[in-house]
Motif scaffolding. Structure first.
Motif, mmCIF file in Angstrom:
data_model
loop_
_atom_site.group_PDB
_atom_site.id
_atom_site.type_symbol
_atom_site.label_atom_id
_atom_site.label_comp_id
_atom_site.label_asym_id
_atom_site.label_seq_id
_atom_site.Cartn_x
_atom_site.Cartn_y
_atom_site.Cartn_z
ATOM 1 N N LEU A 387 0.850 -1.187 0.000
ATOM 2 C CA LEU A 387 0.000 0.000 0.000
ATOM 3 C C LEU A 387 0.891 1.243 0.000
ATOM 4 O O LEU A 387 0.962 1.986 0.976
ATOM 5 N N PRO A 388 1.598 1.488 -1.107
ATOM 6 C CA PRO A 388 2.482 2.661 -1.162
ATOM 7 C C PRO A 388 1.696 3.957 -1.309
ATOM 8 O O PRO A 388 0.627 3.995 -1.919
ATOM 9 N N ILE A 389 2.244 5.022 -0.745
ATOM 10 C CA ILE A 389 1.670 6.363 -0.858
ATOM 11 C C ILE A 389 2.691 7.251 -1.570
ATOM 12 O O ILE A 389 3.895 7.142 -1.317
ATOM 13 N N ALA A 390 2.215 8.153 -2.434
ATOM 14 C CA ALA A 390 3.102 9.113 -3.097
ATOM 15 C C ALA A 390 4.317 8.413 -3.675
ATOM 16 O O ALA A 390 5.457 8.680 -3.324
ATOM 17 N N SER A 391 4.072 7.506 -4.612
ATOM 18 C CA SER A 391 5.082 6.559 -5.066
ATOM 19 C C SER A 391 6.174 7.195 -5.908
ATOM 20 O O SER A 391 5.980 8.203 -6.585
ATOM 21 N N LEU A 392 7.319 6.537 -5.854
ATOM 22 C CA LEU A 392 8.437 6.728 -6.768
ATOM 23 C C LEU A 392 8.894 5.325 -7.129
ATOM 24 O O LEU A 392 8.848 4.416 -6.293
ATOM 25 N N ALA A 393 9.342 5.119 -8.352
ATOM 26 C CA ALA A 393 9.569 3.749 -8.823
ATOM 27 C C ALA A 393 10.777 3.092 -8.176
ATOM 28 O O ALA A 393 10.696 1.990 -7.633
ATOM 29 N N ASP A 394 11.929 3.733 -8.244
ATOM 30 C CA ASP A 394 13.144 3.161 -7.680
ATOM 31 C C ASP A 394 14.152 4.281 -7.490
ATOM 32 O O ASP A 394 13.944 5.419 -7.927
ATOM 33 N N VAL A 395 15.256 3.974 -6.841
ATOM 34 C CA VAL A 395 16.229 5.015 -6.501
ATOM 35 C C VAL A 395 16.839 5.637 -7.756
ATOM 36 O O VAL A 395 16.876 6.860 -7.906
ATOM 37 N N TRP A 396 17.298 4.782 -8.693
ATOM 38 C CA TRP A 396 18.181 5.323 -9.729
ATOM 39 C C TRP A 396 17.436 5.965 -10.882
ATOM 40 O O TRP A 396 17.948 6.933 -11.477
ATOM 41 N N SER A 397 16.244 5.524 -11.216
ATOM 42 C CA SER A 397 15.497 6.277 -12.224
ATOM 43 C C SER A 397 14.968 7.575 -11.614
ATOM 44 O O SER A 397 14.843 8.585 -12.315
ATOM 45 N N ARG A 503 29.091 6.313 -9.935
ATOM 46 C CA ARG A 503 27.791 6.999 -9.860
ATOM 47 C C ARG A 503 26.947 6.686 -11.087
ATOM 48 O O ARG A 503 27.346 6.939 -12.210
ATOM 49 N N PRO A 504 25.737 6.147 -10.885
ATOM 50 C CA PRO A 504 24.854 5.801 -12.021
ATOM 51 C C PRO A 504 24.036 6.982 -12.537
ATOM 52 O O PRO A 504 22.827 6.995 -12.454
ATOM 53 N N LEU A 505 24.702 8.000 -13.048
ATOM 54 C CA LEU A 505 24.016 9.129 -13.664
ATOM 55 C C LEU A 505 24.607 9.358 -15.041
ATOM 56 O O LEU A 505 25.835 9.325 -15.224
ATOM 57 N N ASP A 506 23.742 9.602 -16.016
ATOM 58 C CA ASP A 506 24.178 9.785 -17.396
ATOM 59 C C ASP A 506 23.166 10.672 -18.113
ATOM 60 O O ASP A 506 21.959 10.428 -18.039
ATOM 61 N N ASN A 507 23.648 11.719 -18.776
ATOM 62 C CA ASN A 507 22.762 12.518 -19.634
ATOM 63 C C ASN A 507 23.387 12.793 -20.995
ATOM 64 O O ASN A 507 23.015 13.730 -21.694
ATOM 65 N N VAL A 508 24.325 11.919 -21.388
ATOM 66 C CA VAL A 508 24.927 12.031 -22.715
ATOM 67 C C VAL A 508 23.859 11.758 -23.779
ATOM 68 O O VAL A 508 23.146 10.752 -23.715
ATOM 69 N N GLY A 509 23.732 12.644 -24.724
ATOM 70 C CA GLY A 509 22.790 12.461 -25.820
ATOM 71 C C GLY A 509 21.364 12.867 -25.517
ATOM 72 O O GLY A 509 20.498 12.795 -26.406
ATOM 73 N N ASP A 705 12.698 4.475 -17.803
ATOM 74 C CA ASP A 705 13.638 3.520 -17.229
ATOM 75 C C ASP A 705 14.885 3.283 -18.079
ATOM 76 O O ASP A 705 15.552 2.262 -17.911
ATOM 77 N N VAL A 706 15.211 4.228 -18.959
ATOM 78 C CA VAL A 706 16.450 4.111 -19.734
ATOM 79 C C VAL A 706 17.483 5.011 -19.063
ATOM 80 O O VAL A 706 17.525 6.214 -19.297
ATOM 81 N N VAL A 707 18.293 4.436 -18.194
ATOM 82 C CA VAL A 707 19.213 5.256 -17.411
ATOM 83 C C VAL A 707 20.449 5.661 -18.203
ATOM 84 O O VAL A 707 21.152 6.606 -17.825
ATOM 85 N N ARG A 708 20.719 4.955 -19.297
ATOM 86 C CA ARG A 708 21.842 5.308 -20.180
ATOM 87 C C ARG A 708 21.423 4.917 -21.592
ATOM 88 O O ARG A 708 21.291 3.747 -21.916
ATOM 89 N N CYS A 709 21.176 5.914 -22.428
ATOM 90 C CA CYS A 709 20.571 5.629 -23.726
ATOM 91 C C CYS A 709 21.613 5.211 -24.753
ATOM 92 O O CYS A 709 22.803 5.532 -24.635
ATOM 93 N N GLN A 710 21.148 4.473 -25.762
ATOM 94 C CA GLN A 710 21.951 4.247 -26.952
ATOM 95 C C GLN A 710 21.823 5.469 -27.859
ATOM 96 O O GLN A 710 20.791 6.141 -27.879
ATOM 97 N N LEU A 711 22.872 5.746 -28.601
ATOM 98 C CA LEU A 711 22.910 6.953 -29.416
ATOM 99 C C LEU A 711 22.632 6.637 -30.887
ATOM 100 O O LEU A 711 22.874 5.517 -31.356
ATOM 101 N N LYS A 712 22.141 7.645 -31.590
ATOM 102 C CA LYS A 712 21.909 7.535 -33.033
ATOM 103 C C LYS A 712 22.366 8.837 -33.690
ATOM 104 O O LYS A 712 22.404 9.899 -33.055
ATOM 105 N N PRO A 713 22.700 8.807 -34.978
ATOM 106 C CA PRO A 713 23.090 10.043 -35.665
ATOM 107 C C PRO A 713 21.912 11.013 -35.758
ATOM 108 O O PRO A 713 20.746 10.609 -35.747
ATOM 109 N N LEU A 714 22.216 12.285 -35.832
ATOM 110 C CA LEU A 714 21.158 13.285 -36.002
ATOM 111 C C LEU A 714 20.591 13.223 -37.416
ATOM 112 O O LEU A 714 21.342 13.189 -38.395
ATOM 113 N N VAL A 715 19.265 13.209 -37.498
ATOM 114 C CA VAL A 715 18.552 13.202 -38.782
ATOM 115 C C VAL A 715 17.545 14.345 -38.751
ATOM 116 O O VAL A 715 16.698 14.404 -37.845
#
Length: 781
Positions: A387-397, A503-509, A705-715
């Motif tokens: 019976l969670p209240i004011a939920s958050l999914a998990d720590v790292w996302s 540290r599991p943080l990534d914002n590349v791309g 839930d994609v903590v580190r994305c795969q990259l693609k060329p700009l189109v």
């Protein structure tokens, strides 16, 4: 206050990236693997006269037995995770006339066993030696003599079992909790018992100085057995389990039984209400709680107090055991493995000291909700429901949003002070659908100093951690680093050069504001400037112009161990999520309305169904109203046949009252009504629309839930809004290696994460999943 320095053992953890299995590999230590195969023969270090089978995590059910066979199984915990020198053991499949015997390491312990309703034989095997123990059972019946041998691993009550070496240094706080000085370096106390009664007037329990004397005349009476009324008196056990201060409350009647009679939990209904603790802290201290935490539901938290909403007094009156531990309080230590480990050890203690547990239900808000989802996803059978209240999914996302909002707030303050609130909201994703400008932007709440401090090694420490211990880059470079990654360093490992926790943080791309740009809500110039200057945080939590990058090894650990939930057993326990609407409440607005739906979208994308989760939204949702419905939901699930598709069985058993609903309190009138949140055509959908996260605005799927994305060329054709040639050239310069391709899963994602992930105790190893081994009998020549 007492500060203790104990074993570090972290150096070996740097080897994780070298020895961890790839997503498709079988982990080492096959006997600890969580694969749910059927019958298999013993490994070479097990007794030749026995065979192992896998028991179901939820009810210990084993594959069908042939005539004359019986199973030897631990009932209170997994056989590799026994603690405190004893374990409840069952013999299943014996006939009524079978004569049985049981030994512990060759010593007869048959006298501890007896038949229970249903025909099984159960007993508490005590005096286990540290480490490996051998429990053997023999039975003689019409089919001859059979024997089963089960190896169990006994650990100290101080832990660790699953979470790797203890965090050091560690500040004991038993004195602040009213329990006196600690007895040892693990902050242990002698178990204490107190009794409290609820007066007819007032809203607090009062202590009984002499529980065996006649009770005060104003004691509240509640319904008891046989239609009688009995005094509302509660026994609170205070002890230390896994170094956490644990409070266990249950109804008792000490005056009636008298001081000579031992306590027996005769007024317990065999249900456990596990009240997790909120917030997110980095540890290095034991934490503090009080008996009131399991009596009145008062946590003493200085912030929005979800604990007061969970209804512990109501559950005590109904006969539940109510539990709280400081080490399953994320505000003390925000470590999912420590939370699971502590819950597991507390549950074992209750099963062995109070009696069999029919159901254990988790509750609590914010960080407490994270722990419930984490337990259900990663440790099947630990909680029967939640019976969670004011939920958050998990720590790292969730940490993605903390970092993103911190960076966005820095950008507004530094580069775009004239951006109006609604434009910011479109980029943040939190308010575009609301039609109003919030009193404060939700990203402002997410980037508050107390949240951002978990990224800052100098500011993240609890006040109980002495300043002299704390890290300073110049004055104390080897001091305690109080960050979220440091409290999880056993799992994440360390950087080879600096020795800092990875540290599991990534914002590349990541293209911040992408959806807002494509909807022409921000200009191309604004989109480019935002992504040119968004930057990142360095390992000391300071803004830098470079973006943050995560290693593939760390990404693999997060998915493989289920620290990003959704790939494990998330659909195997029913959940009623209390989606209290807080988007307009300053500070509390970090619990924005999208969070329960992030979990729902993970169920849809990973399991293919979402009916195991019910969402109650509105301004008047709380666990006391949902508990009876969850209880009804659980009833048909207590004895499913072996091999049942549990998720579909949960959906089939779902009562009408467990459907999604909108719960409103308007002018003192409480109204509940079913609502299909997918259509967006109900009262909650109209009054309380659901927004997005900053990563969703950047193109992340709704599962977030994609903590580190795969990259693609700009189109160029990927964008609905237009660029000039010069602007598109500038975009390519900002993203020289490409942008996130959210049509693909993360490169290190897995189809199935480990069940019961473990990195061991004081001798850590690469992550493996624990199994629920049972011993199946074999004929004795």
């Amino acid at each position: 206050m007492r500060v203790v320095e104990i074993r570090r053992g972290w150096i070996a953890l740097g080897l994780f990236s070298l020895v961890a299995c790839s997503p498709g590999d079988e982990p080492a230590s096959v006997h600890m693997h969580g694969a749910r195969e059927g019958l298999r023969h013993s490994s070479s270090n097990e007794e030749p006269e026995t065979t192992s089978v896998e028991a179901n995590f939820h009810d210990r059910a084993t594959p069908p037995r042939a005539p004359g066979e019986f199973d030897l199984v631990t009932l209170s915990t997994l056989p590799d995770a026994v603690s405190d020198g004893d374990v409840l053991v069952g013999l299943r499949g014996l006939s009524a006339g079978d004569v049985y015997s049981v030994t512990r390491n060759g010593i007869d312990v048959t006298g501890a066993f007896q038949r229970v309703p249903g025909g099984d034989v159960q007993g508490l095997v005590a005096e286990l030696a540290p480490g490996e123990n051998r429990i053997a059972a023999e039975a003689v019946g019409p089919d001859g003599r059979r024997r089963a041998v089960l190896r169990v691993i006994n650990h100290s009550i101080t832990g660790p079992i699953l979470s790797g070496p203890h965090q050091t240094p560690f500040v004991c706080r038993t004195r602040e909790a009213g329990l006196g000085d600690p007895l040892d370096a693990d902050c242990s106390i002698a178990t204490q018992y107190e009794w409290f009664y609820r007066p007819k007037a007032g809203n607090k329990y009062l202590k009984l100085e002499d529980p065996y004397a006649p009770y005060p005349s104003d004691v509240t009476l509640v319904p008891g057995p046989g239609g009688t009324n009995v005094p509302l008196v509660v026994r609170v056990e205070s002890s230390t389990i896994n170094r956490g201060i644990t409070r266990i409350a249950v109804l008792d009647d000490p005056h009636a039984r008298g001081p000579a009679a031992p306590f027996q939990a005769t007024r317990w209904n065999h249900r456990v209400y596990y009240a997790y603790g909120a917030l997110c802290g980095v540890g290095y201290h034991q934490g503090v709680n009080r008996p009131e935490t399991v009596l009145d539901g008062i946590s003493g938290s200085p912030v929005f107090d979800f604990h007061s909403m969970v209804g512990v007094d109501q559950r005590l009156r109904k006969g539940d055991i109510v539990v709280h531990s400081t080490l399953s309080t994320f505000g003390v230590q925000c470590n999912p493995l420590v939370s699971i480990e502590t819950t597991m050890m507390v549950k074992e203690h209750i099963a062995e000291k109070y009696g069999s547990i029919a159901a254990m239900i988790g509750t609590g808000g914010s960080g407490a909700a994270v722990q419930q989802y984490n337990a259900i996803n990663n440790a099947p059978g630990l909680l029967n429901g939640a019976l969670p209240i004011a939920s958050l999914a998990d720590v790292w996302s969730t940490m993605m949003t903390i970092a993103d909002c911190g960076l966005l707030t820095h950008y507004y303050d530094t580069y775009a002070p004239n951006w109006e609130p609604m434009k910011r909201a479109h980029v943040e994703g939190h308010a575009p659908l609301l039609g109003i400008i919030p009193r404060e932007g939700i990203c402002k709440s997410w980037s508050a100093p107390e949240l951002r401090s978990v990224l800052d090694p100098q500011r993240g420490c609890d006040p109980s951690v002495p300043e002299a211990m704390r890290y300073h880059p110049v004055n104390n470079p080897h001091g305690v680093r109080c960050t979220i990654q440091d409290t999880n360093v056993n799992l994440l490992g360390r950087e080879p050069v600096t020795g800092f926790a990875r540290r599991p943080l990534d914002n590349v791309g990541v293209q911040y504001g992408l959806a807002a740009f494509n909807m022409y809500l921000i200009s191309a110039a604004e989109f480019l400037d935002l992504n040119r200057n968004i930057g990142g945080f360095d390992m000391d939590g300071r803004y830098v112009h470079e973006r943050m990058a995560m290693s593939p090894e760390v990404e693999s650990i997060l998915y493989r161990t289920g620290m990003v939930i959704g790939r494990g057993s998330l659909s195997e326990s029913p959940i009623v999520d209390m989606g209290l609407y807080l988007d307009q409440v300053p500070g509390a607005s970090i619990h924005d309305a999208v969070r329960p739906f992030i979990v729902r979208n993970r169920l849809r994308s990973r399991v293919g169904l979402d009916g195991t989760q019910s969402i109650w939204r509105g301004n008047a949702v709380a666990p006391p109203e949902a508990y009876p419905i969850l209880e009804q939901w659980l009833a048909p699930l207590s004895a499913l046949p072996h091999g049942t598709d549990r998720a579909r069985a949960i959906v089939a058993a779902k009562p009408a009252g467990a459907t999604d609903r909108c719960v409103l309190l308007v002018s003192g009138t409480r109204t509940e009504m079913p609502e299909n949140f997918d259509t967006g055509r109900g009262p909650c959908s109209a009054m309380y629309p659901v927004g997005y996260t900053p990563r969703m605005v950047a193109g992340m799927p709704a599962s977030d839930d994609v903590v580190r994305c795969q990259l693609k060329p700009l189109v160029r054709s990927d964008y609905r809004a237009t660029f000039t040639d010069a602007e598109f050239d500038e975009l390519k310069a900002i993203f020289p290696n490409g942008v996130c391709d959210y049509s693909k899963r993360a490169a290190q994602d897995v189809e199935k994460s480990l069940a019961w992930p473990s990195i061991g105790g004081e001798a850590p190893h690469a992550p493996v999943g624990l199994s629920y081994r049972a011993a199946r009998s074999m004929p004795v020549p």
